[in-house]
Design a protein around this motif. Structure first.
Motif, PDB file in Angstrom:
ATOM      1  N   GLU A 152       4.180  -6.723   5.394  1.00 20.56           N
ATOM      2  CA  GLU A 152       4.047  -5.978   6.637  1.00 20.56           C
ATOM      3  C   GLU A 152       3.048  -4.827   6.525  1.00 20.56           C
ATOM      4  O   GLU A 152       2.945  -4.007   7.435  1.00 20.56           O
ATOM      5  CB  GLU A 152       5.420  -5.447   7.059  1.00 20.56           C
ATOM      6  N   SER A 153       2.324  -4.761   5.406  1.00 26.03           N
ATOM      7  CA  SER A 153       1.347  -3.692   5.141  1.00 26.03           C
ATOM      8  C   SER A 153       1.990  -2.309   5.188  1.00 26.03           C
ATOM      9  O   SER A 153       1.333  -1.315   5.504  1.00 26.03           O
ATOM     10  CB  SER A 153       0.179  -3.767   6.143  1.00 26.03           C
ATOM     11  N   ASP A 154       3.282  -2.255   4.886  1.00 29.73           N
ATOM     12  CA  ASP A 154       3.991  -0.973   4.762  1.00 29.73           C
ATOM     13  C   ASP A 154       3.955  -0.603   3.279  1.00 29.73           C
ATOM     14  O   ASP A 154       4.919  -0.828   2.540  1.00 29.73           O
ATOM     15  CB  ASP A 154       5.429  -1.124   5.270  1.00 29.73           C
ATOM     16  N   ALA A 209      -1.860  -1.258 -10.078  1.00 32.58           N
ATOM     17  CA  ALA A 209      -2.781  -1.631  -9.011  1.00 32.58           C
ATOM     18  C   ALA A 209      -2.345  -1.022  -7.683  1.00 32.58           C
ATOM     19  O   ALA A 209      -1.153  -0.829  -7.444  1.00 32.58           O
ATOM     20  CB  ALA A 209      -2.841  -3.152  -8.876  1.00 32.58           C
ATOM     21  N   PRO A 210      -3.287  -0.711  -6.784  1.00 31.81           N
ATOM     22  CA  PRO A 210      -2.926  -0.224  -5.449  1.00 31.81           C
ATOM     23  C   PRO A 210      -2.064  -1.257  -4.734  1.00 31.81           C
ATOM     24  O   PRO A 210      -2.271  -2.467  -4.894  1.00 31.81           O
ATOM     25  CB  PRO A 210      -4.288  -0.068  -4.755  1.00 31.81           C
ATOM     26  N   PRO A 211      -1.085  -0.815  -3.931  1.00 31.82           N
ATOM     27  CA  PRO A 211      -0.144  -1.754  -3.307  1.00 31.82           C
ATOM     28  C   PRO A 211      -0.809  -2.832  -2.459  1.00 31.82           C
ATOM     29  O   PRO A 211      -0.324  -3.961  -2.408  1.00 31.82           O
ATOM     30  CB  PRO A 211       0.744  -0.843  -2.450  1.00 31.82           C
ATOM     31  N   PHE A 212      -1.938  -2.515  -1.807  1.00 30.81           N
ATOM     32  CA  PHE A 212      -2.519  -3.508  -0.901  1.00 30.81           C
ATOM     33  C   PHE A 212      -3.074  -4.725  -1.642  1.00 30.81           C
ATOM     34  O   PHE A 212      -3.283  -5.792  -1.044  1.00 30.81           O
ATOM     35  CB  PHE A 212      -3.638  -2.882  -0.048  1.00 30.81           C
ATOM     36  N   ILE A 213      -3.316  -4.586  -2.941  1.00 33.24           N
ATOM     37  CA  ILE A 213      -3.860  -5.705  -3.703  1.00 33.24           C
ATOM     38  C   ILE A 213      -2.753  -6.510  -4.383  1.00 33.24           C
ATOM     39  O   ILE A 213      -3.008  -7.489  -5.080  1.00 33.24           O
ATOM     40  CB  ILE A 213      -4.905  -5.204  -4.746  1.00 33.24           C
ATOM     41  N   LEU A 214      -1.493  -6.113  -4.184  1.00 29.98           N
ATOM     42  CA  LEU A 214      -0.377  -6.807  -4.800  1.00 29.98           C
ATOM     43  C   LEU A 214       0.004  -8.048  -3.998  1.00 29.98           C
ATOM     44  O   LEU A 214      -0.055  -8.073  -2.778  1.00 29.98           O
ATOM     45  CB  LEU A 214       0.843  -5.886  -4.909  1.00 29.98           C
ATOM     46  N   SER A 215       0.422  -9.078  -4.721  1.00 28.17           N
ATOM     47  CA  SER A 215       0.995 -10.265  -4.101  1.00 28.17           C
ATOM     48  C   SER A 215       2.471  -9.998  -3.831  1.00 28.17           C
ATOM     49  O   SER A 215       3.118  -9.273  -4.587  1.00 28.17           O
ATOM     50  CB  SER A 215       0.842 -11.467  -5.038  1.00 28.17           C
ATOM     51  N   PRO A 216       3.044 -10.594  -2.781  1.00 27.30           N
ATOM     52  CA  PRO A 216       4.470 -10.389  -2.516  1.00 27.30           C
ATOM     53  C   PRO A 216       5.381 -11.260  -3.372  1.00 27.30           C
ATOM     54  O   PRO A 216       6.581 -11.337  -3.106  1.00 27.30           O
ATOM     55  CB  PRO A 216       4.595 -10.759  -1.030  1.00 27.30           C
ATOM     56  N   ILE A 217       4.832 -11.936  -4.381  1.00 29.06           N
ATOM     57  CA  ILE A 217       5.684 -12.731  -5.263  1.00 29.06           C
ATOM     58  C   ILE A 217       5.528 -12.279  -6.709  1.00 29.06           C
ATOM     59  O   ILE A 217       4.499 -11.748  -7.114  1.00 29.06           O
ATOM     60  CB  ILE A 217       5.396 -14.240  -5.141  1.00 29.06           C
TER      61      ILE A 217
END
Length: 335
Positions: free
Chosen positions: A314-316, A36-44
Motif C-alpha cells: 500500500e506504499s505505507d 534498504a529503503p522500504p520502497f525497494i523491499l519486496s512484500p515477500i
C-alpha cells in the motif's frame, strides 16, 4: 541521458535512495548488513523463494518419466532452466523493478504444496531459515509418488563493483530420482552468480553471469553459461547449455536461447528436432498453495510479515518500517 540519481524513485524516497547508494559504494566487503529503503523491499520473505523451483510442477514430475540417463539429464536441465524466470525476473515484471526480499528471521518457516492433477501427483515444499549470521535458507521439495526429492540450501554474499551489486549465491541443491530398478540417481545443482544493474536510477534488474553446473551421478554433465545485456548480441538473459556424456568433455547436445522467454536445441541429439523449442516460459505458471494466514503459526512467513507486506503493497512505508523493526527487535531481543 539524464544523470539524476534515483530518477525512477518515488519523490518522497529520493533522499533515502541517494543515501543508500552512497552507503553501497562506500562498503568494500559484504553488503548484507545494509538496510534498504522500504520502497525497494519486496512484500515477500526470502523463505518463499524456494517455491520458484517448482512453479512448473509438470516439468518437475516429468523427470521421473524418462527412460535413460541422457533423457533424465535433459529433463533436469529443461526443468532447471524453466525455474530461472520466476527466481530472477518475476519481481521486475510484476512490480516494475527488482525488489529486495525481506530478510528471514532464524527459525522462520514456509510450507506449501502443488495439488495433484490428472497428469501429476502432489508436490510438497518445506522451507526453514536455519541460520541468521550468515543467513542460510534450507528447503525440501518432494513428490513421493514420482520418487523425486530436492533438498538444498542457499545464502548470498554481496559486493559492489563498477556500479553493480554482485551476488555470489552460496549453496547448492541435490535432486534425487528413484529409478524403477530401485537405485537412486543424484543430480548436484550449483547456482549462478547474479549482477544487479540499474541501481543509479532506482530501477534495479538482475542479470545472470558466469557458469553453473548440473552433475549427474551417472556422469552426464550440463554446463550452463550465462550472458547478459552488454555482451554478445546485446540481449538480456542469454544462456548456452552444453550436455556432455560420462568421461568426455565433448558436447553431446547443446541448448541455447533466452532463459526468461524461450530456447531451443541447437545441436539436436537423438530423436529431437532443431525446430522444437526446448523451453517456453511465457505461458502460465502455478503458484504454490499455502494455508490461509489465520491457520498459520506465528513463525510462518506470511503471518510473520503480514503487516510489513501490507505497508509495502500500500506504499505505507512508515507502517512497513515500524512493523519490520518490531519483528527484528522482538526476535533479537525477546522479552
Amino acid at each position: 541521458m539524464s544523470e539524476e540519481i534515483g530518477e525512477a524513485v518515488p519523490q518522497s524516497q529520493k533522499s533515502s535512495w541517494a543515501t543508500f547508494i552512497k552507503q553501497i559504494a562506500s562498503v568494500s566487503g559484504d553488503l548484507s548488513s545494509l538496510t534498504a529503503p522500504p520502497f525497494i523491499l519486496s512484500p515477500i520473505s526470502l523463505t518463499e523463494f524456494p517455491a520458484y523451483w517448482c512453479e512448473r510442477p509438470e516439468l518437475f514430475a516429468a523427470i521421473a518419466d524418462t527412460n535413460t540417463d541422457e533423457e533424465r539429464s535433459v529433463a533436469v536441465l529443461k526443468w532447471f532452466i524453466s525455474t530461472l524466470k520466476g527466481q530472477y525476473t518475476s519481481r521486475n515484471e510484476k512490480l516494475g523493478s527488482e525488489k529486495k526480499p525481506l530478510n528471514p528471521v532464524l527459525g522462520e518457516l514456509f510450507y506449501g504444496y502443488w495439488p495433484a492433477t490428472a497428469t501429476r501427483p502432489r508436490t510438497n515444499l518445506v522451507v526453514e531459515q536455519v541460520s541468521h549470521h550468515p543467513p542460510i535458507t534450507a528447503y525440501y521439495i518432494t513428490n513421493p509418488d514420482k520418487g523425486l526429492t530436492l533438498t538444498g540450501h542457499s545464502a548470498q554474499k554481496t559486493s559492489f563493483s563498477a556500479g553493480s551489486i554482485i551476488v555470489k549465491q552460496i549453496g547448492h541443491a541435490v535432486l534425487n530420482v528413484k529409478l524403477p530398478s530401485g537405485q537412486t540417481e543424484e543430480f548436484l545443482i550449483t547456482l549462478p552468480k547474479l549482477r544487479i544493474d540499474g541501481l543509479w536510477y532506482g530501477s534495479p534488474y538482475i542479470e545472470l553471469t558466469d557458469t553453473s553446473y548440473i552433475q549427474s551421478s551417472t556422469g552426464w554433465l550440463s554446463t550452463i553459461e550465462y550472458k547478459g545485456k552488454g555482451y554478445f548480441g546485446g540481449k538480456s538473459h542469454q544462456f548456452k547449455a552444453v550436455l556432455s556424456p560420462p568421461g568426455s568433455n565433448n558436447a553431446a547436445r547443446t541448448f541455447e536461447g533466452l532463459w526468461h522467454i524461450t530456447s531451443k536445441e541447437t545441436s539436436p541429439g537423438r530423436g529431437s528436432s532443431i525446430l522444437d523449442p526446448f523451453t517456453d516460459v511465457q505461458g502460465p505458471k502455478e503458484e504454490v498453495t499455502v494455508a490461509p494466514i489465520e491457520e498459520q503459526n506465528d513463525w510462518e512467513s506470511r503471518k510473520l510479515w503480514k503487516l510489513v507486506a501490507k505497508g509495502i503493497r500500500e506504499s505505507d512505508f512508515d507502517l512497513a518500517s515500524r512493523e519490520k523493526s518490531k519483528i527484528e527487535v522482538g526476535i533479537l531481543h525477546p522479552q
